[in-house]
Scaffold this motif. Sequence first.
Motif, PDB file in Angstrom:
ATOM      1  N   ASP A 261      -7.441  -1.919   2.583  1.00  0.00           N
ATOM      2  CA  ASP A 261      -8.557  -3.096   2.932  1.00  0.00           C
ATOM      3  C   ASP A 261      -9.184  -3.141   1.429  1.00  0.00           C
ATOM      4  OD1 ASP A 261      -6.878  -2.799   4.964  1.00  0.00           O
ATOM      5  OD2 ASP A 261      -7.863  -1.633   6.405  1.00  0.00           O
ATOM      6  N   LYS A 262      -9.323  -1.737   0.703  1.00  0.00           N
ATOM      7  CA  LYS A 262     -10.596  -1.687  -0.529  1.00  0.00           C
ATOM      8  C   LYS A 262     -10.277  -3.034  -1.433  1.00  0.00           C
ATOM      9  CE  LYS A 262     -12.443   2.684   0.950  1.00  0.00           C
ATOM     10  NZ  LYS A 262     -12.993   3.854   0.073  1.00  0.00           N
ATOM     11  N   GLY A 263      -8.559  -3.570  -0.897  1.00  0.00           N
ATOM     12  CA  GLY A 263      -8.587  -4.380  -2.379  1.00  0.00           C
ATOM     13  C   GLY A 263      -7.276  -4.141  -3.099  1.00  0.00           C
ATOM     14  N   TYR A 264      -6.907  -2.771  -3.452  1.00  0.00           N
ATOM     15  CA  TYR A 264      -6.539  -2.685  -4.599  1.00  0.00           C
ATOM     16  C   TYR A 264      -4.685  -3.042  -4.332  1.00  0.00           C
ATOM     17  CZ  TYR A 264     -10.248   1.498  -5.205  1.00  0.00           C
ATOM     18  OH  TYR A 264     -11.199   2.015  -5.455  1.00  0.00           O
ATOM     19  N   ASP A 265      -4.417  -3.472  -6.028  1.00  0.00           N
ATOM     20  CA  ASP A 265      -3.383  -3.950  -5.821  1.00  0.00           C
ATOM     21  C   ASP A 265      -2.179  -3.096  -5.286  1.00  0.00           C
ATOM     22  OD1 ASP A 265      -0.573  -5.312  -6.056  1.00  0.00           O
ATOM     23  OD2 ASP A 265      -1.858  -6.616  -8.258  1.00  0.00           O
ATOM     24  N   PRO A 266      -0.762  -3.125  -4.602  1.00  0.00           N
ATOM     25  CA  PRO A 266      -0.231  -2.336  -4.177  1.00  0.00           C
ATOM     26  C   PRO A 266       0.354  -2.658  -5.541  1.00  0.00           C
ATOM     27  CG  PRO A 266       0.066  -3.985  -3.262  1.00  0.00           C
ATOM     28  CD  PRO A 266      -0.766  -4.607  -3.620  1.00  0.00           C
TER      29      PRO A 266
ATOM     30  N   GLU B  15     -10.951   5.697 -10.708  1.00  0.00           N
ATOM     31  CA  GLU B  15     -10.371   5.035  -9.605  1.00  0.00           C
ATOM     32  C   GLU B  15      -8.848   4.655  -9.568  1.00  0.00           C
ATOM     33  OE1 GLU B  15     -12.483   4.719  -7.197  1.00  0.00           O
ATOM     34  OE2 GLU B  15     -14.638   5.266  -8.222  1.00  0.00           O
ATOM     35  N   PRO B  16      -8.388   4.017  -8.135  1.00  0.00           N
ATOM     36  CA  PRO B  16      -6.705   3.585  -8.605  1.00  0.00           C
ATOM     37  C   PRO B  16      -6.891   2.606  -9.226  1.00  0.00           C
ATOM     38  CG  PRO B  16      -7.758   4.501  -6.314  1.00  0.00           C
ATOM     39  CD  PRO B  16      -9.596   4.357  -7.333  1.00  0.00           C
ATOM     40  N   ASP B  17      -7.498   1.557  -9.573  1.00  0.00           N
ATOM     41  CA  ASP B  17      -7.231   0.892 -10.595  1.00  0.00           C
ATOM     42  C   ASP B  17      -7.743   0.677 -12.159  1.00  0.00           C
ATOM     43  OD1 ASP B  17     -10.299   0.646 -10.420  1.00  0.00           O
ATOM     44  OD2 ASP B  17     -10.154  -1.512  -9.849  1.00  0.00           O
TER      45      ASP B  17
ATOM     46  N   MET C 177      -1.114   3.022  -7.107  1.00  0.00           N
ATOM     47  CA  MET C 177      -0.491   2.672  -5.382  1.00  0.00           C
ATOM     48  C   MET C 177       1.425   2.729  -5.581  1.00  0.00           C
ATOM     49  SD  MET C 177      -3.145   2.095  -3.845  1.00  0.00           S
ATOM     50  CE  MET C 177      -2.284   0.765  -2.629  1.00  0.00           C
ATOM     51  N   GLN C 178       1.436   2.879  -7.270  1.00  0.00           N
ATOM     52  CA  GLN C 178       3.133   3.554  -6.646  1.00  0.00           C
ATOM     53  C   GLN C 178       3.605   5.217  -6.634  1.00  0.00           C
ATOM     54  OE1 GLN C 178       5.813   1.127  -7.928  1.00  0.00           O
ATOM     55  NE2 GLN C 178       4.379  -0.239  -7.129  1.00  0.00           N
ATOM     56  N   GLY C 179       2.765   5.760  -6.479  1.00  0.00           N
ATOM     57  CA  GLY C 179       2.600   7.080  -5.981  1.00  0.00           C
ATOM     58  C   GLY C 179       3.390   7.760  -5.127  1.00  0.00           C
ATOM     59  N   LEU C 180       4.104   8.486  -4.820  1.00  0.00           N
ATOM     60  CA  LEU C 180       4.995   9.168  -3.577  1.00  0.00           C
ATOM     61  C   LEU C 180       3.759   9.435  -2.831  1.00  0.00           C
ATOM     62  CD1 LEU C 180       6.242  13.079  -5.538  1.00  0.00           C
ATOM     63  CD2 LEU C 180       7.367  10.061  -4.679  1.00  0.00           C
ATOM     64  N   GLY C 181       4.555   8.301  -1.459  1.00  0.00           N
ATOM     65  CA  GLY C 181       4.346   8.360  -0.317  1.00  0.00           C
ATOM     66  C   GLY C 181       2.495   7.059  -0.125  1.00  0.00           C
ATOM     67  N   TYR C 182       2.555   6.529  -1.012  1.00  0.00           N
ATOM     68  CA  TYR C 182       1.801   5.663  -1.316  1.00  0.00           C
ATOM     69  C   TYR C 182       2.355   4.576  -1.318  1.00  0.00           C
ATOM     70  CZ  TYR C 182      -1.946   8.392  -2.029  1.00  0.00           C
ATOM     71  OH  TYR C 182      -2.226   9.422  -1.573  1.00  0.00           O
ATOM     72  N   LYS C 183       3.495   3.937  -2.091  1.00  0.00           N
ATOM     73  CA  LYS C 183       4.746   2.920  -2.149  1.00  0.00           C
ATOM     74  C   LYS C 183       5.212   2.477  -0.969  1.00  0.00           C
ATOM     75  CE  LYS C 183       8.754   1.189  -4.984  1.00  0.00           C
ATOM     76  NZ  LYS C 183       7.924   0.104  -5.216  1.00  0.00           N
ATOM     77  N   GLU C 184       5.861   3.509  -0.255  1.00  0.00           N
ATOM     78  CA  GLU C 184       7.005   3.695   0.705  1.00  0.00           C
ATOM     79  C   GLU C 184       6.185   3.795   2.085  1.00  0.00           C
ATOM     80  OE1 GLU C 184       8.325   6.727  -2.500  1.00  0.00           O
ATOM     81  OE2 GLU C 184       6.003   6.397  -1.223  1.00  0.00           O
TER      82      GLU C 184
END
Length: 317
Positions: free
Chosen positions: A229-234, A69-71, A239-246
Amino acid sequence: MPPKEKLVVIIGPTSVGKTALSLTLAKRFHGEIISGDSMQVYRQMDIGTAKASEEEQRIVPHYMIDILEPDEEFSVAHFQAEASRLITEINQRGNIPFIVGGTGLYIQSVTHRYEFSEASQDSELRDRLQRLADLEGSEVLHKRLADFDPITAERLHPNDTKRLIRAIEIYEKTGMRMSDHQNRAATSPFDLVMIGLTMDRAKLYERINHRVDLMIEAGLIEEVRQLLDKGYDPALVSMQGLGYKELIPYLYGEITLEKAVNDIKQRTRHFAKRQLSWFRRMEEIQWFDLTDPNDYPQVIATITELLEGKFHQTPNI
């Protein structure tokens, strides 16, 4: 002495054409593909990480995709252990493992058996460095790391706070640089073929820009919105990945979509440049230029001949 395990590695900058080539070669040589991309391990992050499609994954078995999962925590040491296990299993099935991706450190940690530092953690030091990053930005940590370990600083993004802190921590605790700790075998323990893909820089940048536009059309904005919306921390590494952070500041109403898209394109072009700098230090790579599409059939034929000679295996044509 038992024979060495077979391994093919296909690397190159983002957007150069690794996926298409890997599918062609894996089909011809009874291959199974291990993703060598540090972001494709995360579930729910499909468009921005350019994962192989479900159809492509049905054509050839794929691994190291959608496992966390992303976290959840992930590191190069985790990748090394899991990829090494998969390489053995694939060889035992009589097939050839293909590591395909653009994260040079992850791939080289496997091909040359890096030994990683076991330096103990210092929670007080970590907290102090984190507060510094919160107050002044993670770039200050990146500059500090570059003063004593420019090799590690070059491969880490200035916003990768977690890994920057770990690199500084190792130096503070041991007096040695992270790049010193990552000892590597002089030669690979595998029966190894490393294929590098390159392209004229102007054309590569054009392909990068086009890919970003396609990702936006495919729903990248909604993908990032759902993660938030699911609460994943920026601030998460994922979430620092290319396309997400920006896109996060755009979704928060802080910048325009045009600026967000332009930032993705610019950051991706810079990333591709860093990838190539890393790969150029890997002496075992045999390079193939994909600038001219008319050369592609000959590139396939040359690599097919190379693998056939190396592994004494007749390809499926």
